[in-house]
Write an enzyme that holds these catalytic residues in place. Structure first.
Site, PDB file in Angstrom:
ATOM      1  N   HIS A 155       0.744  -1.121  -0.009  1.00 56.79           N
ATOM      2  CA  HIS A 155       0.027  -0.146  -0.019  1.00 56.79           C
ATOM      3  C   HIS A 155       0.880   1.360  -0.015  1.00 56.79           C
ATOM      4  O   HIS A 155       0.305   2.272   0.416  1.00 56.79           O
ATOM      5  CB  HIS A 155      -1.019   0.109   1.216  1.00 56.79           C
ATOM      6  CG  HIS A 155      -1.754  -1.139   1.283  1.00 56.79           C
ATOM      7  ND1 HIS A 155      -2.914  -1.376   0.692  1.00 56.79           N
ATOM      8  CD2 HIS A 155      -1.727  -2.460   2.104  1.00 56.79           C
ATOM      9  CE1 HIS A 155      -3.433  -2.606   1.265  1.00 56.79           C
ATOM     10  NE2 HIS A 155      -2.664  -3.182   1.881  1.00 56.79           N
ATOM     11  N   SER A 277      15.673  20.592 -15.344  1.00 57.85           N
ATOM     12  CA  SER A 277      14.724  21.428 -15.746  1.00 57.85           C
ATOM     13  C   SER A 277      15.213  22.358 -16.358  1.00 57.85           C
ATOM     14  O   SER A 277      16.290  22.897 -16.666  1.00 57.85           O
ATOM     15  CB  SER A 277      14.207  21.867 -14.535  1.00 57.85           C
ATOM     16  OG  SER A 277      13.205  22.869 -14.497  1.00 57.85           O
ATOM     17  N   LYS A 283      17.017  20.778 -10.287  1.00 61.28           N
ATOM     18  CA  LYS A 283      16.383  19.418 -10.541  1.00 61.28           C
ATOM     19  C   LYS A 283      16.857  18.599 -11.546  1.00 61.28           C
ATOM     20  O   LYS A 283      17.514  18.860 -12.578  1.00 61.28           O
ATOM     21  CB  LYS A 283      14.797  19.744 -11.363  1.00 61.28           C
ATOM     22  CG  LYS A 283      13.858  20.654  -9.986  1.00 61.28           C
ATOM     23  CD  LYS A 283      12.753  20.818 -10.521  1.00 61.28           C
ATOM     24  CE  LYS A 283      11.526  19.565 -11.024  1.00 61.28           C
ATOM     25  NZ  LYS A 283      11.727  19.025 -11.831  1.00 61.28           N
ATOM     26  N   GLU A 290       9.873   7.958 -17.113  1.00 57.28           N
ATOM     27  CA  GLU A 290       8.415   8.570 -17.342  1.00 57.28           C
ATOM     28  C   GLU A 290       8.143   8.414 -18.651  1.00 57.28           C
ATOM     29  O   GLU A 290       6.818   7.797 -18.557  1.00 57.28           O
ATOM     30  CB  GLU A 290       8.353  10.215 -16.951  1.00 57.28           C
ATOM     31  CG  GLU A 290       8.735  10.492 -15.600  1.00 57.28           C
ATOM     32  CD  GLU A 290       8.915  11.946 -15.231  1.00 57.28           C
ATOM     33  OE1 GLU A 290       8.767  12.694 -16.363  1.00 57.28           O
ATOM     34  OE2 GLU A 290       9.032  12.461 -14.097  1.00 57.28           O
TER      35      GLU A 290
END
Length: 459
Positions: A155, A277, A283, A290
């Protein structure tokens, strides 16, 4: 009495031809079609349907075309309707009247069907090779991290401590099942060689379908000619296998995305498999992973596309099936691309072992071990579970952990606790003592790696 319009014999308009053509999509079937055509021409000669010299001439020229294509010297004429038409037109251009005989006893329907099956079988071999490389890379990384303690989740909540090696080997098992599914599909495809089915009712020529099946490496011809040309179950099954493969890879990508975040900090991706980024210099984005996750939906869409195409088609062949090829090709290309990226991305990732251990040391991941300790002393597990739950509530109130409780505090809840409790709840011991087959103890994971290595060597 019906009278045909004078326009009936007019040539197809350019827009209708462009809509109808598929050569820009199915040109990749050239090798497969040539192999099917060679087997067909050999059979025509062996059965004396064609003069043996004519058949030999056809085989020789088809093999020459195959060699030229493999060398990159065969120029495809993209003005033809499809790759199958091109091959026949090219044979006629080269051989004249003899070239026109290659289609004896054959229909475009069974010609397409055999080419698609040959192509799919070849792609199964390529996919298997790529998956085995991923499995090997996972095993190598797992070997490096037999002792890297980390939290495992249910979970998405910290549950129990395992090792990073144990975690990686879970994906190995998924990929091994994927290999098994490909091998199962390979067997089913090989059991139904469609060449010789004709348009749908075979031929009046004495075709030897067993001969062609043997030539092409199939175990048997298809047993019903209608099914032979209209069957696309193998394509749907292939898309199903590809969907399962990419689902596994998407789960891996999702966890990698999570674990590279500041919230987890378990993994650091190399610049070679991530991006920065455009505005925030601090970043590093897991864009490759992804995209793996995102392209999964594309493969699922290809599967659904073909399912919808096939669901309402009357027997036998229908032009709708032309659309099936593009979806199949797209899914194969997508999954092959993703598989090719995983070994390098895995190798280039840096594992933050200290952070993994720290996370495993938070959240009472040794609570089950505490309950098991009481159970080993004779207490029923449910009572041990309740007592441990009460101890955890006390720890929360006192801002303590199971390791920092003193023995007197333990004994307030049960006199079964003795000083050996601290050895039992030691995080590393919690992992190392789980020696059940399939468990996270280093020796069990090592056995798993050795088993998979042996399996790889036998393939």
């Amino acid at each position: 009495m019906a009278i045909w319009s004078n326009n009936y014999h007019q040539p197809m308009t350019n827009s209708a031809f462009q809509f109808n053509q598929s050569i820009t999509i199915d040109d990749r079937l050239l090798t497969a079609d040539l192999k099917g055509s060679i087997a067909h021409a050999k059979m025509l000669g062996a059965q004396s349907i064609l003069d043996k010299n004519e058949a030999a001439t056809l085989v020789q020229e088809l093999e020459k075309m195959l060699s030229q294509y493999q060398k990159g010297t065969l120029e495809i004429d993209y003005s033809e309707e499809d790759i199958h038409s091109f091959i026949e037109a090219e044979l006629i251009r080269r051989l004249g009247k003899i070239g026109k005989k290659v289609h004896t006893g054959r229909s475009r329907n069974d010609q397409v069907a055999i080419a698609l099956k040959i192509y799919t079988l070849e792609e199964i071999l390529e996919l298997k090779k790529l998956i085995l490389k991923v499995i090997k890379a996972l095993c190598e990384k797992a070997q490096e991290h037999l002792h890297t303690v980390m939290p495992a989740y249910t979970h998405l909540q910290r549950a129990q401590a395992v090792t990073y090696g144990h975690y990686l080997m879970a994906y190995v098992e998924m990929m091994r099942r994927d290999v098994g599914r490909l091998l199962d599909l390979e067997k089913r495809i090989q059991e139904g060689m469609p060449l010789g089915s004709g348009a749908l009712a075979t031929s009046t020529f004495p075709l030897d379908r067993e001969y062609m099946a043997d030539e092409l490496g199939f175990t048997s011809p298809s047993l019903n000619s209608i099914d032979g040309v209209s069957d696309r179950d193998y394509s749907i099954e292939m898309l199903g296998v590809l969907s399962t493969i990419v689902m596994h890879l998407s789960r891996y990508a999702e966890e990698t995305i999570l674990w590279t975040s500041q919230e987890f900090q378990f993994i650091q991706l190399a610049d070679s498999y991530s991006t920065g980024s455009s505005i925030m210099p601090q970043k590093k984005n897991a864009d490759v992973h992804e995209l793996i996750r995102g392209k999964t939906g594309r493969v699922y869409g290809d599967l659904m596309n073909v399912m919808i195409i096939m669901k309402g088609l009357p027997l036998a062949y229908n032009k709708d099936m032309q659309e099936e090829k593009e979806a199949l090709f797209d899914a194969i290309d997508t999954v092959k691309l993703i598989l090719s990226l995983i070994p390098g991305a895995l190798e280039a990732s840096k594992i933050n072992q200290d952070r993994m251990y720290q996370a495993a040391n938070e959240g009472f991941l040794n609570a089950t071990d505490c309950a098991d300790y009481l159970t080993s002393k004779g207490l029923p597990f449910r009572e041990a579970y309740q007592i441990t739950g009460n101890i955890l509530a006390y720890c929360h109130e006192q801002e303590k952990t199971l390791e920092t409780l003193n023995l007197a505090e333990y004994q307030k809840y049960s006199d079964l606790f003795t000083s050996d409790i601290y050895e039992v709840i030691d995080l590393t011991n919690c992992v190392y003592r789980r020696r059940v087959m399939g468990g996270p103890a280093p020796e069990r994971v090592q056995e798993h790696i050795d088993c998979v290595t042996k399996w790889l060597n036998q393939l």
